[in-house]
Design an enzyme around this catalytic site. Structure first.
Site, mmCIF file in Angstrom:
data_model
loop_
_atom_site.group_PDB
_atom_site.id
_atom_site.type_symbol
_atom_site.label_atom_id
_atom_site.label_comp_id
_atom_site.label_asym_id
_atom_site.label_seq_id
_atom_site.Cartn_x
_atom_site.Cartn_y
_atom_site.Cartn_z
ATOM 1 C CG ASP A 180 -2.076 0.894 1.153
ATOM 2 O OD1 ASP A 180 -2.358 1.385 0.044
ATOM 3 O OD2 ASP A 180 -2.732 1.136 2.184
ATOM 4 C CD1 TRP A 206 7.992 6.195 -1.713
ATOM 5 C CD2 TRP A 206 7.768 6.280 -3.944
ATOM 6 N NE1 TRP A 206 9.258 6.142 -2.259
ATOM 7 C CE2 TRP A 206 9.152 6.182 -3.634
ATOM 8 C CE3 TRP A 206 7.380 6.335 -5.290
ATOM 9 C CZ2 TRP A 206 10.142 6.150 -4.620
ATOM 10 C CZ3 TRP A 206 8.370 6.311 -6.265
ATOM 11 C CH2 TRP A 206 9.734 6.217 -5.925
ATOM 12 C CG HIS A 248 1.254 2.004 -9.638
ATOM 13 N ND1 HIS A 248 0.756 1.562 -8.426
ATOM 14 C CD2 HIS A 248 0.311 2.846 -10.148
ATOM 15 C CE1 HIS A 248 -0.438 2.123 -8.215
ATOM 16 N NE2 HIS A 248 -0.722 2.900 -9.244
ATOM 17 C CG ASN A 287 -6.673 -1.806 -6.285
ATOM 18 O OD1 ASN A 287 -5.966 -2.747 -5.978
ATOM 19 N ND2 ASN A 287 -6.858 -0.771 -5.478
ATOM 20 N NE ARG A 320 -8.349 0.737 4.607
ATOM 21 C CZ ARG A 320 -7.679 1.865 4.458
ATOM 22 N NH1 ARG A 320 -7.319 2.577 5.512
ATOM 23 N NH2 ARG A 320 -7.361 2.309 3.250
ATOM 24 C CG LEU A 321 -7.249 -7.367 8.070
ATOM 25 C CD1 LEU A 321 -8.001 -8.526 8.701
ATOM 26 C CD2 LEU A 321 -5.880 -7.825 7.600
#
Length: 264
Positions: free
Chosen positions: A37, A42, A54, A87, A214-215
């Site tokens: 993540d 970034w 990416h 996504n 979180r998951l």
């Protein structure tokens, strides 16, 4: 990597991270799942295009898989989340770019997976590749070529989310019962109908980067015995050292798994 960067890659992971030697035989997770993540954040922080994040993330995951392969006798399964169903709701151009990057990442990994005798499995919906036949082919070819391999299992989730997986499993179960009305429904049967055909156990360590705690709907990949490790770093800033830290941390946890510890 400096002047002797090449040498660095030749040294074993145990030489680079001697703390791994201190982990007891039974102190490693059987299945590590990485949730990469923070690629976009970034890139923004560095005033770069999201694609740059990416690309760097792809490099980090290839290196992580190659480094983890040295731990195959301790950690038989290593996975990563490539693309969730959410996504795929991003702008079409970004999705097309991510699909292309995904194909290139698999092509980068493939020679090493084959050389080591590892096995590659993709989990997730089939129809996400309807518009990307070349990506589907790259994945299917790699799965097919490694099907008989007995080494570490490397699995990647693309077009995967827990709720969607639950629905697809329920549909397969209903079909199986319709064909065989006397069928006994067991947890083993349900697991065999999930993506990966029951070969992949739930992860006992999930590593998530970027500070999010979180998951995000990873479904059955998390189970009652899953330990969580959160890194505050954005994924492109992560190195194998960050994943080693998670392994060392895991080995020190007191995993009672619902039972009361025995007092001597």
């Amino acid at each position: 990597s400096g002047p002797n960067g090449h040498k660095e890659t030749q040294r074993s992971i145990f030489d680079r991270y001697p703390e791994l030697r201190k982990i007891p035989e039974d102190g490693s997770p059987q299945n590590v799942f990485i949730v990469p993540d923070g690629n976009g954040r970034w890139a923004q922080a560095k005033k770069l295009a999201v694609a740059a994040g990416h690309e760097k993330g792809s490099e980090v995951i290839v290196k992580a898989f190659n480094d983890f392969s040295e731990l195959s006798s301790r950690i038989p399964f290593v996975g990563a989340w490539g693309l969730s169903m959410d996504n795929l709701k991003r702008p079409p151009r970004e999705v097309a770019y991510l699909m292309g990057l995904f194909k290139r990442t698999i092509e980068k990994l493939r020679p090493d997976i084959l050389r080591r005798g590892d096995r590659f499995i993709r989990i997730g919906r089939e129809d996400v590749f309807d518009g990307y036949p070349d990506v589907r082919k790259a994945l299917e070819d790699t799965e097919e070529e490694t099907r008989e391999n007995r080494g570490q299992v490397i699995y990647v989730a693309v077009g995967f989310s827990g709720e969607d997986q639950e629905l697809r499993t329920a549909q397969k179960l209903a079909e199986a019962v319709r064909k065989n009305p006397g069928l006994e429904v067991t947890t083993e049967l349900i697991h065999s109908l999930r993506d990966g055909g029951g070969l992949i156990p739930p992860a006992d360590l999930v590593i998530r980067t970027s500070g999010e705690q979180r998951l995000s709907d990873i479904g059955w990949i998390a189970s009652k015995q899953t330990e969580l490790h959160f890194s505050s770093k954005f994924f492109p800033s992560c190195s194998t050292g960050d994943f080693v830290k998670a392994l060392v941390d895991f080995s020190k946890r007191d995993r009672r798994l619902g039972e009361r510890p025995t007092t001597s």
